[in-house]
Scaffold this motif. Structure first.
Motif, PDB file in Angstrom:
ATOM      1  N   MET A   1       0.336  -1.247   0.163  1.00 27.62           N
ATOM      2  CA  MET A   1      -0.114  -0.137   0.362  1.00 27.62           C
ATOM      3  C   MET A   1       0.808   1.207   0.060  1.00 27.62           C
ATOM      4  SD  MET A   1      -2.853   1.213   0.131  1.00 27.62           S
ATOM      5  CE  MET A   1      -4.450   2.488   0.479  1.00 27.62           C
ATOM      6  N   ILE A   2       1.890   1.344   0.890  1.00 25.86           N
ATOM      7  CA  ILE A   2       2.862   2.520   0.691  1.00 25.86           C
ATOM      8  C   ILE A   2       3.496   2.432  -0.586  1.00 25.86           C
ATOM      9  CG2 ILE A   2       5.281   2.823   1.717  1.00 25.86           C
ATOM     10  CD1 ILE A   2       4.184   2.672   3.916  1.00 25.86           C
ATOM     11  N   THR A   3       3.955   1.817  -1.650  1.00 26.54           N
ATOM     12  CA  THR A   3       4.198   2.322  -3.119  1.00 26.54           C
ATOM     13  C   THR A   3       3.141   2.447  -3.909  1.00 26.54           C
ATOM     14  OG1 THR A   3       5.418   0.217  -2.648  1.00 26.54           O
ATOM     15  CG2 THR A   3       4.773   0.729  -5.160  1.00 26.54           C
ATOM     16  N   ALA A   4       1.572   1.983  -3.502  1.00 26.16           N
ATOM     17  CA  ALA A   4       0.826   2.616  -4.116  1.00 26.16           C
ATOM     18  C   ALA A   4      -0.088   4.749  -3.637  1.00 26.16           C
ATOM     19  CB  ALA A   4      -0.610   2.014  -4.057  1.00 26.16           C
ATOM     20  N   LEU A   5       0.299   4.602  -3.044  1.00 23.53           N
ATOM     21  CA  LEU A   5       0.399   5.759  -2.198  1.00 23.53           C
ATOM     22  C   LEU A   5       1.349   6.575  -2.611  1.00 23.53           C
ATOM     23  CD1 LEU A   5      -0.683   5.653   1.422  1.00 23.53           C
ATOM     24  CD2 LEU A   5      -1.873   5.924   0.165  1.00 23.53           C
ATOM     25  N   GLN A 130      -5.735   3.532 -11.365  1.00 22.86           N
ATOM     26  CA  GLN A 130      -4.360   3.333 -11.761  1.00 22.86           C
ATOM     27  C   GLN A 130      -3.350   2.731 -11.155  1.00 22.86           C
ATOM     28  OE1 GLN A 130      -4.222   2.323 -15.185  1.00 22.86           O
ATOM     29  NE2 GLN A 130      -6.328   3.605 -14.936  1.00 22.86           N
ATOM     30  N   VAL A 131      -3.237   3.047  -9.626  1.00 21.28           N
ATOM     31  CA  VAL A 131      -2.318   2.551  -8.419  1.00 21.28           C
ATOM     32  C   VAL A 131      -2.935   2.439  -7.503  1.00 21.28           C
ATOM     33  CG1 VAL A 131      -1.152   4.728  -9.116  1.00 21.28           C
ATOM     34  CG2 VAL A 131      -2.747   5.175  -7.285  1.00 21.28           C
ATOM     35  N   VAL A 132      -4.186   2.142  -7.249  1.00 26.09           N
ATOM     36  CA  VAL A 132      -4.286   2.030  -5.833  1.00 26.09           C
ATOM     37  C   VAL A 132      -5.416   0.905  -6.291  1.00 26.09           C
ATOM     38  CG1 VAL A 132      -6.007   1.609  -3.807  1.00 26.09           C
ATOM     39  CG2 VAL A 132      -4.178   4.203  -4.380  1.00 26.09           C
ATOM     40  N   ASP A 133      -6.158  -0.429  -5.640  1.00 25.66           N
ATOM     41  CA  ASP A 133      -6.591  -1.490  -5.950  1.00 25.66           C
ATOM     42  C   ASP A 133      -8.525  -1.414  -5.513  1.00 25.66           C
ATOM     43  OD1 ASP A 133      -8.449  -3.428  -7.264  1.00 25.66           O
ATOM     44  OD2 ASP A 133      -6.758  -5.285  -6.307  1.00 25.66           O
ATOM     45  N   ALA A 140      -9.334   0.888   5.887  1.00 27.56           N
ATOM     46  CA  ALA A 140      -8.265   2.472   6.595  1.00 27.56           C
ATOM     47  C   ALA A 140      -7.109   2.374   4.787  1.00 27.56           C
ATOM     48  CB  ALA A 140      -6.723   1.103   7.348  1.00 27.56           C
ATOM     49  N   GLY A 141      -7.262   1.937   4.266  1.00 20.50           N
ATOM     50  CA  GLY A 141      -7.081   2.425   2.608  1.00 20.50           C
ATOM     51  C   GLY A 141      -7.465   3.633   2.420  1.00 20.50           C
ATOM     52  N   ILE A 142      -8.477   3.643   2.273  1.00 20.27           N
ATOM     53  CA  ILE A 142      -9.039   5.546   2.170  1.00 20.27           C
ATOM     54  C   ILE A 142      -8.670   5.843   3.118  1.00 20.27           C
ATOM     55  CG2 ILE A 142     -11.947   6.288   2.058  1.00 20.27           C
ATOM     56  CD1 ILE A 142     -12.866   3.423   1.908  1.00 20.27           C
ATOM     57  N   ALA A 143      -8.736   6.185   4.335  1.00 24.12           N
ATOM     58  CA  ALA A 143      -8.133   7.134   4.671  1.00 24.12           C
ATOM     59  C   ALA A 143      -7.009   7.416   4.508  1.00 24.12           C
ATOM     60  CB  ALA A 143      -8.048   6.545   6.795  1.00 24.12           C
ATOM     61  N   ALA A 147      -6.034  11.143   3.611  1.00 23.22           N
ATOM     62  CA  ALA A 147      -4.679  11.891   4.325  1.00 23.22           C
ATOM     63  C   ALA A 147      -3.241  12.273   3.054  1.00 23.22           C
ATOM     64  CB  ALA A 147      -3.956  10.724   5.346  1.00 23.22           C
ATOM     65  N   VAL A 148      -3.108  11.494   2.549  1.00 26.74           N
ATOM     66  CA  VAL A 148      -2.128  12.141   0.985  1.00 26.74           C
ATOM     67  C   VAL A 148      -2.684  13.002   0.397  1.00 26.74           C
ATOM     68  CG1 VAL A 148      -1.528  11.167  -0.713  1.00 26.74           C
ATOM     69  CG2 VAL A 148      -0.681   9.585   1.190  1.00 26.74           C
ATOM     70  N   GLN A 149      -4.232  12.946   0.224  1.00 28.16           N
ATOM     71  CA  GLN A 149      -4.725  14.251  -0.736  1.00 28.16           C
ATOM     72  C   GLN A 149      -4.902  15.557  -0.205  1.00 28.16           C
ATOM     73  OE1 GLN A 149      -7.561  15.242  -1.180  1.00 28.16           O
ATOM     74  NE2 GLN A 149      -6.851  17.227  -2.816  1.00 28.16           N
ATOM     75  N   LEU A 150      -4.881  15.212   0.803  1.00 25.85           N
ATOM     76  CA  LEU A 150      -5.283  16.083   1.989  1.00 25.85           C
ATOM     77  C   LEU A 150      -3.850  16.977   2.647  1.00 25.85           C
ATOM     78  CD1 LEU A 150      -8.373  14.772   3.978  1.00 25.85           C
ATOM     79  CD2 LEU A 150      -8.420  17.082   2.482  1.00 25.85           C
ATOM     80  N   GLY A 151      -2.998  16.011   2.795  1.00 30.34           N
ATOM     81  CA  GLY A 151      -1.664  16.610   3.293  1.00 30.34           C
ATOM     82  C   GLY A 151      -0.929  17.603   2.504  1.00 30.34           C
ATOM     83  N   ILE A 152      -1.221  17.319   1.048  1.00 32.63           N
ATOM     84  CA  ILE A 152      -0.468  17.444   0.193  1.00 32.63           C
ATOM     85  C   ILE A 152      -0.724  18.836  -0.110  1.00 32.63           C
ATOM     86  CG2 ILE A 152      -0.180  17.250  -2.976  1.00 32.63           C
ATOM     87  CD1 ILE A 152       1.083  14.790  -2.203  1.00 32.63           C
ATOM     88  N   ASP A 153      -2.529  18.778  -0.617  1.00 34.08           N
ATOM     89  CA  ASP A 153      -3.187  19.756  -1.177  1.00 34.08           C
ATOM     90  C   ASP A 153      -2.618  21.056   0.345  1.00 34.08           C
ATOM     91  OD1 ASP A 153      -4.446  21.065  -2.436  1.00 34.08           O
ATOM     92  OD2 ASP A 153      -6.732  19.987  -1.857  1.00 34.08           O
ATOM     93  N   LEU A 154      -3.595  20.638   1.346  1.00 34.23           N
ATOM     94  CA  LEU A 154      -2.711  21.761   2.198  1.00 34.23           C
ATOM     95  C   LEU A 154      -1.398  22.161   2.012  1.00 34.23           C
ATOM     96  CD1 LEU A 154      -3.893  23.324   4.953  1.00 34.23           C
ATOM     97  CD2 LEU A 154      -3.183  22.002   6.024  1.00 34.23           C
ATOM     98  N   MET A 155      -0.485  21.783   2.297  1.00 31.19           N
ATOM     99  CA  MET A 155       1.268  21.578   2.305  1.00 31.19           C
ATOM    100  C   MET A 155       1.220  22.769   1.187  1.00 31.19           C
ATOM    101  SD  MET A 155       3.621  18.747   3.033  1.00 31.19           S
ATOM    102  CE  MET A 155       2.921  17.638   2.328  1.00 31.19           C
ATOM    103  N   VAL A 156       0.696  22.475  -0.663  1.00 34.50           N
ATOM    104  CA  VAL A 156       1.333  23.619  -1.320  1.00 34.50           C
ATOM    105  C   VAL A 156      -0.366  24.812  -1.322  1.00 34.50           C
ATOM    106  CG1 VAL A 156       0.245  23.828  -3.311  1.00 34.50           C
ATOM    107  CG2 VAL A 156       1.288  21.423  -2.615  1.00 34.50           C
TER     108      VAL A 156
END
Length: 199
Positions: A1-5, A130-133, A140-143, A147-156
């Motif tokens: 899952m880490i690679t997919a994220l 394409q990256v997540v089944d 947990a995977g959905i969370a 978390a990745v999307q929200l974190g990146i969006d907030l930082m940018v």
């Protein structure tokens, strides 16, 4: 899952870093009003992106696109919001930022701009599978995806706010403040025109 994220994070970061109408409106808002009022606008942008991501995660992309008239209405509401802000900024007196009246509408304005861009759901709908089944994605995977999307969006978006806030400190004289107000108005009007021109 880490690679997919990680594979999901790369295109999300690139898409977030590319300036678009929402980022232009955000920068214009910070230049004219200061960073203090940027948080609701940023949160609205992030919430809009999170809703598009939810549509992709839960397989609602086709449904969201089927109700295109709703999203067209949201798009035009965002355009109207930008046009009104541009008009007010153009006519604003060259007052010190601390003396400028506080305004509201940031959360809804940021959300309307993001939700009015139906291409975001297409982006998430194209990248995520394409990256997540999605068939084996648990809570947990959905969370983790969110978390990745929200974190990146907030930082940018925070980086955009900080950059605009630093540039704003240069504009302290009435002449410079008038220039920044009118420049911000032109940026917002340009954003509105760009959004309106998109199919």
């Amino acid at each position: 899952m880490i690679t997919a994220l990680a594979l999901f994070a790369v295109p999300v970061a690139i898409a977030a870093l590319l300036p678009g109408p929402a980022q232009t409106a955000l920068v214009a808002r910070v230049l004219s009003r200061g960073a203090g009022e940027a948080l609701p606008f940023v949160l609205g942008m992030i919430a809009g992106n999170a809703l598009w991501l939810a549509a992709a995660v839960f397989g609602l992309s086709a449904l969201a696109l089927a109700y295109e008239p709703v999203f067209v209405a949201v798009k035009w509401a965002g355009i109207a919001y930008l046009a009104v802000l541009a008009w007010k900024l153009w006519r604003a007196p060259a007052a010190e930022p601390e003396a400028a009246p506080r305004r509201t509408g940031g959360l809804l304005g940021g959300a309307a701009l993001t939700l009015g861009n139906a291409k975001a759901v297409v982006f998430y709908g194209a990248v995520l599978p394409q990256v997540v089944d999605l068939t084996t994605l648990d809570a947990a995977g959905i969370a983790a995806v969110f978390a990745v999307q929200l974190g990146i969006d907030l930082m940018v978006q925070s980086a955009y706010v900080l950059g605009a806030a630093r540039a704003r400190s240069f504009f302290r004289s009435p002449r410079r403040l008038r220039l920044v107000n009118r420049s911000a108005a032109a940026m917002m009007a340009g954003s509105a025109a760009l959004i309106a021109s998109r199919g």
